[in-house]
Design a protein around this motif. Structure first.
Motif, mmCIF file in Angstrom:
data_model
loop_
_atom_site.group_PDB
_atom_site.id
_atom_site.type_symbol
_atom_site.label_atom_id
_atom_site.label_comp_id
_atom_site.label_asym_id
_atom_site.label_seq_id
_atom_site.Cartn_x
_atom_site.Cartn_y
_atom_site.Cartn_z
ATOM 1 N N PHE A 6 0.843 -1.190 0.000
ATOM 2 C CA PHE A 6 0.000 0.000 0.000
ATOM 3 C C PHE A 6 0.879 1.241 0.000
ATOM 4 O O PHE A 6 1.981 1.221 0.545
ATOM 5 N N GLY A 7 0.369 2.319 -0.569
ATOM 6 C CA GLY A 7 1.090 3.576 -0.506
ATOM 7 C C GLY A 7 0.346 4.674 -1.232
ATOM 8 O O GLY A 7 -0.618 4.431 -1.945
ATOM 9 N N THR A 8 0.840 5.882 -1.032
ATOM 10 C CA THR A 8 0.286 7.027 -1.745
ATOM 11 C C THR A 8 0.910 7.124 -3.135
ATOM 12 O O THR A 8 0.239 7.418 -4.103
ATOM 13 N N PHE A 9 2.216 6.879 -3.215
ATOM 14 C CA PHE A 9 2.969 6.923 -4.465
ATOM 15 C C PHE A 9 2.851 8.285 -5.141
ATOM 16 O O PHE A 9 2.730 8.395 -6.352
ATOM 17 N N ASP A 10 2.915 9.324 -4.329
ATOM 18 C CA ASP A 10 2.881 10.693 -4.832
ATOM 19 C C ASP A 10 4.316 11.106 -5.144
ATOM 20 O O ASP A 10 5.251 10.689 -4.471
ATOM 21 N N VAL A 11 4.509 11.902 -6.164
ATOM 22 C CA VAL A 11 5.840 12.322 -6.614
ATOM 23 C C VAL A 11 6.706 11.061 -6.722
ATOM 24 O O VAL A 11 7.652 10.846 -5.977
ATOM 25 N N PHE A 12 6.347 10.222 -7.659
ATOM 26 C CA PHE A 12 6.947 8.901 -7.845
ATOM 27 C C PHE A 12 8.458 9.002 -8.009
ATOM 28 O O PHE A 12 8.963 9.847 -8.742
ATOM 29 N N HIS A 13 9.197 8.134 -7.310
ATOM 30 C CA HIS A 13 10.661 8.166 -7.344
ATOM 31 C C HIS A 13 11.247 6.755 -7.290
ATOM 32 O O HIS A 13 10.512 5.766 -7.156
ATOM 33 N N VAL A 14 12.569 6.673 -7.377
ATOM 34 C CA VAL A 14 13.263 5.391 -7.463
ATOM 35 C C VAL A 14 13.020 4.522 -6.230
ATOM 36 O O VAL A 14 13.005 3.293 -6.325
ATOM 37 N N GLY A 15 12.809 5.111 -5.083
ATOM 38 C CA GLY A 15 12.489 4.328 -3.888
ATOM 39 C C GLY A 15 11.208 3.531 -4.061
ATOM 40 O O GLY A 15 11.107 2.382 -3.616
ATOM 41 N N HIS A 16 10.227 4.122 -4.730
ATOM 42 C CA HIS A 16 8.985 3.405 -5.020
ATOM 43 C C HIS A 16 9.270 2.210 -5.933
ATOM 44 O O HIS A 16 8.748 1.117 -5.705
ATOM 45 N N ILE A 17 10.070 2.432 -6.958
ATOM 46 C CA ILE A 17 10.424 1.345 -7.882
ATOM 47 C C ILE A 17 11.103 0.206 -7.118
ATOM 48 O O ILE A 17 10.771 -0.965 -7.313
ATOM 49 N N HIS A 18 12.057 0.554 -6.255
ATOM 50 C CA HIS A 18 12.785 -0.478 -5.505
ATOM 51 C C HIS A 18 11.836 -1.365 -4.700
ATOM 52 O O HIS A 18 11.935 -2.599 -4.759
ATOM 53 N N ILE A 19 10.928 -0.763 -3.947
ATOM 54 C CA ILE A 19 10.051 -1.578 -3.103
ATOM 55 C C ILE A 19 9.070 -2.396 -3.946
ATOM 56 O O ILE A 19 8.805 -3.559 -3.639
ATOM 57 N N LEU A 20 8.565 -1.822 -5.025
ATOM 58 C CA LEU A 20 7.620 -2.555 -5.866
ATOM 59 C C LEU A 20 8.290 -3.717 -6.578
ATOM 60 O O LEU A 20 7.737 -4.827 -6.643
ATOM 61 N N GLU A 21 9.483 -3.518 -7.100
ATOM 62 C CA GLU A 21 10.196 -4.610 -7.772
ATOM 63 C C GLU A 21 10.558 -5.724 -6.794
ATOM 64 O O GLU A 21 10.422 -6.903 -7.114
ATOM 65 N N ARG A 22 11.014 -5.348 -5.610
ATOM 66 C CA ARG A 22 11.360 -6.363 -4.606
ATOM 67 C C ARG A 22 10.111 -7.122 -4.160
ATOM 68 O O ARG A 22 10.148 -8.341 -3.980
ATOM 69 N N ALA A 23 9.025 -6.409 -3.970
ATOM 70 C CA ALA A 23 7.771 -7.064 -3.579
ATOM 71 C C ALA A 23 7.321 -8.041 -4.661
ATOM 72 O O ALA A 23 6.938 -9.181 -4.358
ATOM 73 N N ALA A 24 7.378 -7.623 -5.908
ATOM 74 C CA ALA A 24 6.960 -8.482 -7.023
ATOM 75 C C ALA A 24 7.801 -9.754 -7.086
ATOM 76 O O ALA A 24 7.300 -10.821 -7.459
ATOM 77 N N GLY A 25 9.054 -9.654 -6.708
ATOM 78 C CA GLY A 25 9.945 -10.806 -6.736
ATOM 79 C C GLY A 25 9.606 -11.880 -5.716
ATOM 80 O O GLY A 25 10.131 -12.996 -5.794
ATOM 81 N N LEU A 26 8.734 -11.578 -4.781
ATOM 82 C CA LEU A 26 8.366 -12.539 -3.743
ATOM 83 C C LEU A 26 7.267 -13.504 -4.161
ATOM 84 O O LEU A 26 7.030 -14.501 -3.483
ATOM 85 N N GLY A 27 6.574 -13.201 -5.246
ATOM 86 C CA GLY A 27 5.436 -14.046 -5.618
ATOM 87 C C GLY A 27 5.107 -13.973 -7.088
ATOM 88 O O GLY A 27 5.890 -13.469 -7.891
ATOM 89 N N SER A 28 3.926 -14.430 -7.421
ATOM 90 C CA SER A 28 3.514 -14.465 -8.823
ATOM 91 C C SER A 28 2.601 -13.310 -9.204
ATOM 92 O O SER A 28 2.400 -13.038 -10.390
#
Length: 130
Positions: A6-28
């Motif tokens: 969950f998140g606001t994802f306002d003023v999208f930045h590389v930190g958002h990408i890092h957490i989303l990519e790592r999260a995606a790597g945990l499952g399908s």
């Protein structure tokens, strides 16, 4: 395995990408709850820079994200976890301990934040330039 964050994802930045990519790597399947404009105001006392519709578009356009929905209320997190049949909840470590009670429904993992970057800091820098 279904993953949610969950998140606001306002003023999208590389930190958002890092957490989303790592999260995606945990499952399908990665499912992302994007805070509504009203919820963001309630949480942070300010309107997001980018409107809800634009933030949903940004997050849904990422290849690592499979599904996006509007998070209307903090009190509905358990229901979202149940509705989407979530196996793992991922949050940034700035929330460490605050979501542990959801471990009755799914595994809870806190990822380290990207050092030296945050939406709040970016907004403050931009304000200072004006």
């Amino acid at each position: 395995m279904n993953i949610i964050t969950f998140g606001t994802f306002d003023v999208f930045h590389v930190g958002h990408i890092h957490i989303l990519e790592r999260a995606a790597g945990l499952g399908s399947k990665l499912i992302v709850g994007v805070s509504s404009d009203q919820l963001n105001y309630k949480k942070k006392g300010r309107t997001p820079v980018y409107c809800e519709k634009d933030r949903l578009k940004i997050i849904s356009s990422l290849s690592c994200v499979d599904e996006v929905f509007v998070e209307e209320s903090l009190e509905l997190k358990a229901q979202y976890i149940k509705d989407y049949e979530i196996d793992i909840l991922v949050m940034g470590d700035d929330w460490e301990g605050k979501f542990d009670h959801f471990s009755e429904f799914c595994q809870v993992i806190y990822f380290p934040r990207t050092p030296s970057i945050s939406t709040t800091e970016i907004i403050e820098v931009v304000k200072a330039i004006e």
